[in-house]
Design a protein around this motif. Structure first.
Motif, PDB file in Angstrom:
ATOM      1  N   GLU A  45      21.521  18.243  58.271  1.00 20.11           N
ATOM      2  CA  GLU A  45      21.822  17.792  59.193  1.00 20.11           C
ATOM      3  C   GLU A  45      20.936  19.176  59.987  1.00 20.11           C
ATOM      4  OE1 GLU A  45      25.368  17.330  60.465  1.00 20.11           O
ATOM      5  OE2 GLU A  45      25.651  15.460  59.545  1.00 20.11           O
ATOM      6  N   ALA A  46      20.449  18.530  61.202  1.00 21.28           N
ATOM      7  CA  ALA A  46      19.908  19.683  62.077  1.00 21.28           C
ATOM      8  C   ALA A  46      21.040  20.749  62.372  1.00 21.28           C
ATOM      9  CB  ALA A  46      19.002  19.373  63.163  1.00 21.28           C
ATOM     10  N   GLY A  47      20.719  22.280  62.190  1.00 21.52           N
ATOM     11  CA  GLY A  47      21.256  23.284  62.543  1.00 21.52           C
ATOM     12  C   GLY A  47      22.238  23.994  61.457  1.00 21.52           C
ATOM     13  N   GLU A  48      21.994  23.082  60.795  1.00 20.27           N
ATOM     14  CA  GLU A  48      23.390  22.976  59.760  1.00 20.27           C
ATOM     15  C   GLU A  48      23.169  24.974  58.898  1.00 20.27           C
ATOM     16  OE1 GLU A  48      25.175  20.735  57.130  1.00 20.27           O
ATOM     17  OE2 GLU A  48      23.610  19.724  56.838  1.00 20.27           O
ATOM     18  N   ILE A  49      23.597  25.297  58.026  1.00 18.75           N
ATOM     19  CA  ILE A  49      23.197  25.619  57.004  1.00 18.75           C
ATOM     20  C   ILE A  49      24.077  25.021  55.063  1.00 18.75           C
ATOM     21  CG2 ILE A  49      23.644  28.432  55.555  1.00 18.75           C
ATOM     22  CD1 ILE A  49      24.637  29.544  58.325  1.00 18.75           C
ATOM     23  N   PHE A  50      22.783  24.873  54.527  1.00 19.43           N
ATOM     24  CA  PHE A  50      22.555  23.914  53.680  1.00 19.43           C
ATOM     25  C   PHE A  50      22.464  24.979  52.524  1.00 19.43           C
ATOM     26  CE2 PHE A  50      21.623  20.102  50.492  1.00 19.43           C
ATOM     27  CZ  PHE A  50      22.956  19.932  50.947  1.00 19.43           C
ATOM     28  N   GLY A  51      23.602  24.592  52.030  1.00 18.49           N
ATOM     29  CA  GLY A  51      23.800  25.526  50.292  1.00 18.49           C
ATOM     30  C   GLY A  51      23.625  24.963  49.557  1.00 18.49           C
ATOM     31  N   PHE A  52      22.443  24.931  48.491  1.00 18.01           N
ATOM     32  CA  PHE A  52      21.868  24.282  47.577  1.00 18.01           C
ATOM     33  C   PHE A  52      22.799  25.038  46.185  1.00 18.01           C
ATOM     34  CE2 PHE A  52      17.960  22.059  44.973  1.00 18.01           C
ATOM     35  CZ  PHE A  52      19.421  20.558  45.616  1.00 18.01           C
ATOM     36  N   LEU A  53      23.460  24.250  45.423  1.00 21.08           N
ATOM     37  CA  LEU A  53      24.156  25.387  43.665  1.00 21.08           C
ATOM     38  C   LEU A  53      23.750  25.289  42.504  1.00 21.08           C
ATOM     39  CD1 LEU A  53      25.700  26.873  46.518  1.00 21.08           C
ATOM     40  CD2 LEU A  53      27.182  27.259  45.186  1.00 21.08           C
ATOM     41  N   GLY A  54      24.011  26.203  42.319  1.00 20.39           N
ATOM     42  CA  GLY A  54      22.948  25.710  40.619  1.00 20.39           C
ATOM     43  C   GLY A  54      23.038  26.319  39.431  1.00 20.39           C
ATOM     44  N   ALA A  55      23.304  26.235  38.364  1.00 17.10           N
ATOM     45  CA  ALA A  55      22.600  27.043  37.383  1.00 17.10           C
ATOM     46  C   ALA A  55      21.274  27.703  37.304  1.00 17.10           C
ATOM     47  CB  ALA A  55      23.397  26.975  36.084  1.00 17.10           C
ATOM     48  N   ASN A  56      21.244  28.080  36.905  1.00 14.88           N
ATOM     49  CA  ASN A  56      19.944  28.583  36.117  1.00 14.88           C
ATOM     50  C   ASN A  56      18.965  27.675  35.617  1.00 14.88           C
ATOM     51  OD1 ASN A  56      19.074  31.497  37.296  1.00 14.88           O
ATOM     52  ND2 ASN A  56      19.787  31.976  35.896  1.00 14.88           N
ATOM     53  N   GLY A  57      17.868  26.824  35.947  1.00 15.83           N
ATOM     54  CA  GLY A  57      17.039  26.064  35.494  1.00 15.83           C
ATOM     55  C   GLY A  57      17.857  24.372  36.217  1.00 15.83           C
ATOM     56  N   ALA A  58      18.556  24.901  36.889  1.00 13.00           N
ATOM     57  CA  ALA A  58      19.326  23.141  37.090  1.00 13.00           C
ATOM     58  C   ALA A  58      18.765  22.070  38.196  1.00 13.00           C
ATOM     59  CB  ALA A  58      20.500  23.303  38.229  1.00 13.00           C
ATOM     60  N   GLY A  59      17.377  22.694  37.993  1.00 11.64           N
ATOM     61  CA  GLY A  59      16.856  22.113  39.264  1.00 11.64           C
ATOM     62  C   GLY A  59      16.467  22.258  40.732  1.00 11.64           C
ATOM     63  N   LYS A  60      17.184  23.548  41.178  1.00 11.41           N
ATOM     64  CA  LYS A  60      16.853  23.654  43.051  1.00 11.41           C
ATOM     65  C   LYS A  60      15.411  24.353  42.799  1.00 11.41           C
ATOM     66  CE  LYS A  60      19.402  27.644  41.399  1.00 11.41           C
ATOM     67  NZ  LYS A  60      19.691  28.714  41.056  1.00 11.41           N
ATOM     68  N   THR A  61      14.855  25.431  42.033  1.00  9.24           N
ATOM     69  CA  THR A  61      13.850  25.845  42.598  1.00  9.24           C
ATOM     70  C   THR A  61      12.440  24.562  42.632  1.00  9.24           C
ATOM     71  OG1 THR A  61      14.188  27.412  41.921  1.00  9.24           O
ATOM     72  CG2 THR A  61      12.072  26.961  41.748  1.00  9.24           C
ATOM     73  N   THR A  62      12.789  23.126  42.101  1.00  6.73           N
ATOM     74  CA  THR A  62      12.042  22.214  41.754  1.00  6.73           C
ATOM     75  C   THR A  62      12.034  21.294  42.844  1.00  6.73           C
ATOM     76  OG1 THR A  62      12.840  21.970  38.764  1.00  6.73           O
ATOM     77  CG2 THR A  62      11.542  20.204  40.540  1.00  6.73           C
ATOM     78  N   ALA A  63      13.489  20.947  43.173  1.00  7.96           N
ATOM     79  CA  ALA A  63      13.598  20.324  44.188  1.00  7.96           C
ATOM     80  C   ALA A  63      12.850  21.214  45.716  1.00  7.96           C
ATOM     81  CB  ALA A  63      14.958  20.509  44.967  1.00  7.96           C
ATOM     82  N   ILE A  64      13.233  22.635  45.841  1.00 11.19           N
ATOM     83  CA  ILE A  64      13.044  23.157  47.037  1.00 11.19           C
ATOM     84  C   ILE A  64      11.372  23.438  46.993  1.00 11.19           C
ATOM     85  CG2 ILE A  64      12.580  25.470  46.443  1.00 11.19           C
ATOM     86  CD1 ILE A  64      13.935  26.270  48.476  1.00 11.19           C
ATOM     87  N   LYS A  65      10.557  23.113  46.074  1.00 10.41           N
ATOM     88  CA  LYS A  65       9.610  23.034  45.957  1.00 10.41           C
ATOM     89  C   LYS A  65       8.615  22.105  46.381  1.00 10.41           C
ATOM     90  CE  LYS A  65       7.528  26.318  43.177  1.00 10.41           C
ATOM     91  NZ  LYS A  65       7.385  27.039  41.171  1.00 10.41           N
ATOM     92  N   ILE A  66       9.866  20.933  46.187  1.00  9.15           N
ATOM     93  CA  ILE A  66       9.128  19.350  46.343  1.00  9.15           C
ATOM     94  C   ILE A  66       9.112  19.406  48.086  1.00  9.15           C
ATOM     95  CG2 ILE A  66       9.640  16.933  46.692  1.00  9.15           C
ATOM     96  CD1 ILE A  66      10.369  17.561  43.163  1.00  9.15           C
ATOM     97  N   LEU A  67      10.315  19.842  48.505  1.00 13.44           N
ATOM     98  CA  LEU A  67      10.501  19.783  49.782  1.00 13.44           C
ATOM     99  C   LEU A  67       9.631  20.668  50.850  1.00 13.44           C
ATOM    100  CD1 LEU A  67      14.989  20.297  50.301  1.00 13.44           C
ATOM    101  CD2 LEU A  67      13.026  17.659  50.959  1.00 13.44           C
ATOM    102  N   THR A  68       9.251  22.068  50.189  1.00 14.10           N
ATOM    103  CA  THR A  68       8.310  22.399  50.486  1.00 14.10           C
ATOM    104  C   THR A  68       7.285  22.225  50.388  1.00 14.10           C
ATOM    105  OG1 THR A  68       8.362  24.187  49.104  1.00 14.10           O
ATOM    106  CG2 THR A  68       9.981  24.454  50.336  1.00 14.10           C
ATOM    107  N   GLY A  69       6.093  20.859  50.030  1.00 13.62           N
ATOM    108  CA  GLY A  69       5.443  20.851  49.481  1.00 13.62           C
ATOM    109  C   GLY A  69       4.165  21.428  48.602  1.00 13.62           C
ATOM    110  N   LEU A  70       4.989  22.234  47.394  1.00 11.10           N
ATOM    111  CA  LEU A  70       3.929  23.084  47.234  1.00 11.10           C
ATOM    112  C   LEU A  70       4.884  22.266  45.802  1.00 11.10           C
ATOM    113  CD1 LEU A  70       5.821  26.610  47.175  1.00 11.10           C
ATOM    114  CD2 LEU A  70       3.930  26.611  47.271  1.00 11.10           C
ATOM    115  N   SER A  71       4.579  21.214  45.711  1.00  8.14           N
ATOM    116  CA  SER A  71       5.231  20.648  44.544  1.00  8.14           C
ATOM    117  C   SER A  71       4.990  18.861  44.769  1.00  8.14           C
ATOM    118  CB  SER A  71       6.168  20.908  43.868  1.00  8.14           C
ATOM    119  OG  SER A  71       6.457  20.219  42.500  1.00  8.14           O
ATOM    120  N   LYS A  72       4.575  17.569  43.871  1.00  7.16           N
ATOM    121  CA  LYS A  72       5.008  16.747  44.705  1.00  7.16           C
ATOM    122  C   LYS A  72       6.110  16.431  43.622  1.00  7.16           C
ATOM    123  CE  LYS A  72       0.992  15.114  46.826  1.00  7.16           C
ATOM    124  NZ  LYS A  72      -0.263  16.153  46.998  1.00  7.16           N
ATOM    125  N   PRO A  73       6.422  14.646  44.264  1.00  5.92           N
ATOM    126  CA  PRO A  73       7.366  14.792  43.758  1.00  5.92           C
ATOM    127  C   PRO A  73       7.453  12.771  42.554  1.00  5.92           C
ATOM    128  CG  PRO A  73       7.522  13.680  45.838  1.00  5.92           C
ATOM    129  CD  PRO A  73       6.651  14.613  46.363  1.00  5.92           C
TER     130      PRO A  73
END
Lengths: 364, 241
Positions: free
Chosen positions: B30-58
């Motif tokens: 939601e607009a304005g919220e602080i959204f925490g994206f948690l997970g162990a290393n290798g859970a896929g957090k960075t992959t997801a953030i890369k897709i959302l920022t356009g560094l990587s294609k889904p």
């Protein structure tokens, strides 16, 4: 002991280091071994035979039979000499005077002139030495059978570089090396540095387009390299008296083309290399050494084994050195070096396309 | 659809060969919220953030960020997001001001605007005396705060923070989170990955990833009740088992 084991594992699991540790020395030894030879084989020569008599034909035959020379052209007049040299593959012109055989009979003496292309002082020296030895050999053989000994006077001339100055050779070579070094190595390192720092990610997330990032990286180095090129030329001119006989504008244009090529190579390397160190290693071994060894700068390409000669053909600096030697020392125009220019141009276009494409792929 | 959903992710899948890094993710921010994206290393957090920022294609999935489609309107997305990576992302050999000017410049900010904003930022971070210091010479905590401030300097709608507080002492982390609250109060949506579980408590909502899947997503308080745990750390351990 445990520690040593651990270190070995590090090394064995890092294939890159392995390749660099073992591959490079082997390649170097091979290259040096093959490259460094002072022999000349199949050097291109032209004959200007003004007599076409028994003696000159015999000498010409001996020259070809030796295996050192290959007759590329038979010239008909002095006017054609300059032209032959400018086309590049003729390294020496052998001129027999008019009435060669008659002079031998009547005066026991005749004249041969050897004109060598001394833009490459090393090769020129060797070629002239071989030629005179073969002619002398002929004289000795003939003198065994006749009562009256005769002699052939050999007049040697080094064209474009009368004093056989090695600076005439190394200035163009150094130029190629420095430009390669500055342009390719520095760009590749600086891009790799961004990757290491993590700033590259931020740049890629930003609205900047890959092309803009590349241009931003390349422009400063382009300017620096250009300044470098000018200063090398200046030092060559003022300190070593290396002339620029040809068009300065053409020279600068060709230099810019070469810088562009080196820069695109640098970008290409950086798309492969993830760390600064690796980028540096790659530039060193993939660009620097070949530039020095295989470009014809230090060692004449004609003397290398065929497979190595083939590799030399795809070394961009080789073509650049040919171009600047031609412009600086022989004063040739674009007409004679358009082929080499075109080759550089194709290389440049190829690497620019490749690196822009690779840069995009990395985004996915 | 609700316009307040500033990030919409539907059936996001990202594969690397046979390996599935993101396995059918579905979530909305939601607009304005602080959204925490948690997970162990290798859970896929960075992959997801890369897709959302356009560094990587889904590989597949429907995704929109800041109201723009991730496939067709990448340029618009880029203008509206900020990003701070887990690797430190300021230039060591440039000064504080040079860094600000560079990053603001690539977002097309005007010269005067940059100068004005820099002044207020220097006061806010209390580093006025260090405007012309090299980044290299600053302590890590300062650098990180500065990096964050620069990531939101161009007033993005969303800022993505990929483990922003790695390797920082608790006091500095606390101060860093104050900056995050500030940003959130000024209307910027914050999307943050972390593996500090105490930080998760600061978020409005959190999602927990495990082996490429989102296994829990709600307010920290509700998750704690649901899993009958005292803190998020316990929630995390229970889920991971």
């Amino acid at each position: 002991m445990n520690f040593i084991q651990k270190e070995f594992r590090h090394i064995l699991r890092d294939t890159r280091t392995l390749i660099i540790m073992f591959g490079i020395p082997i390649v170097q030894i091979l290259l040096f071994g093959y490259v460094i030879s002072t022999e000349v084989k199949n050097a291109g020569i032209a004959i200007l035979d003004l007599s076409k008599d028994q003696a000159t034909i015999k000498i010409t035959e001996k020259l070809t039979a030796s295996g050192y020379f290959k007759i590329i052209k038979n010239l008909n007049s002095f006017d054609e000499i300059e032209e032959a040299f400018k086309q590049g593959n003729v390294k020496e012109v052998v001129i027999f005077e008019i009435n060669f055989d008659k002079n031998l009979e009547n005066f026991n003496s005749a004249n041969v002139q050897l004109i060598a292309d001394a833009t490459d002082a090393n090769t020129a020296n060797i070629i002239v030495f071989y030629t005179s030895s073969i002619i002398q050999n002929y004289v000795n053989e003939q003198n065994k059978t006749i009562k009256m000994p005769f002699e052939i006077k050999i007049d040697e001339r080094m064209l474009y570089n009368e004093e056989l100055k090695s600076s005439f050779m190394f200035v163009p070579g150094i130029m190629a090396i420095i430009l390669m070094l500055i342009s390719a190595m520095m760009t590749s390192i600086s891009i790799a540095r961004e990757k290491e720092l993590g700033t590259m990610e931020v740049l890629l997330v930003s609205p900047l387009k890959p092309v803009q990032i590349i241009l931003g990286k390349v422009t400063p180095y382009f300017i620096l390299s250009l300044i470098n090129a000018v200063s090398i030329l200046a030092v060559g001119y003022f300190v070593f008296d290396v002339p620029v006989t040809g068009s300065l504008i053409l020279l600068m244009a060709e230099t810019m083309l070469f810088i562009l090529l080196a820069l695109s190579l640098g970008i290409f390397i950086s798309t492969v290399a993830k760390t600064q160190q690796f980028a540096m290693m790659l530039s060193m071994f993939a660009l620097m050494l070949p530039t020095m060894l295989l470009s014809g700068f230090v060692f004449p390409i004609e003397n290398m084994p065929v497979w190595l000669q083939v590799i030399c053909q795809v070394m961009p600096p080789k073509w650049f050195i040919i171009i600047i030697r031609n412009i600086m020392l022989k004063g040739t125009g674009l007409l004679y070096i358009w082929k080499e220019t075109l080759i550089l141009f194709i290389f440049t276009a190829f690497f620019i396309l490749l690196s822009v494409k690779k840069f995009k792929i990395r985004l996915e | 659809m609700n316009k307040n959903k500033i990030i919409k992710v539907k059936n996001l899948v990202k594969k690397f060969g046979d390996f599935v890094a993101n396995d059918n993710l579905n979530f909305e921010v939601e607009a304005g919220e602080i959204f925490g994206f948690l997970g162990a290393n290798g859970a896929g957090k960075t992959t997801a953030i890369k897709i959302l920022t356009g560094l990587s294609k889904p590989t597949s999935g429907e995704i929109s960020v800041a109201g723009y489609d991730i496939y067709k309107e990448t340029e618009k997305i880029k203008r509206n997001i900020g990003y701070m990576s887990q690797k430190f992302s300021l230039y060591d050999d440039l000064t504080v001001f040079e860094n600000i000017r560079f990053y603001a410049g690539i977002y097309g900010m005007k010269k005067q605007e940059i100068i004005d904003k820099t002044e207020s930022l220097l006061d806010k971070l209390d580093i006025r005396n260090h405007k012309n210091s090299l980044i290299r010479s600053l302590p890590l905590g300062w650098k990180q705060k500065l990096a964050f401030s620069i990531a939101i300097f161009h007033n993005p709608k969303i800022v993505f923070l990929d483990e922003p507080t790695g390797g920082v002492d608790p006091v500095t982390r606390r101060m860093f989170w104050e900056l995050i609250y500030d940003a959130s109060n000024s209307g910027i949506t914050v999307f943050v990955t972390t593996h500090y579980m105490d930080e998760a408590e600061y978020c409005d909502r959190i999602s927990i990833m495990d082996k490429g899947k989102i296994v829990a997503l709600d307010k920290p308080q509700i998750l704690k009740e649901q899993y009958n745990a005292a803190n998020i750390d316990e929630v995390f351990v229970k889920i991971a088992r």
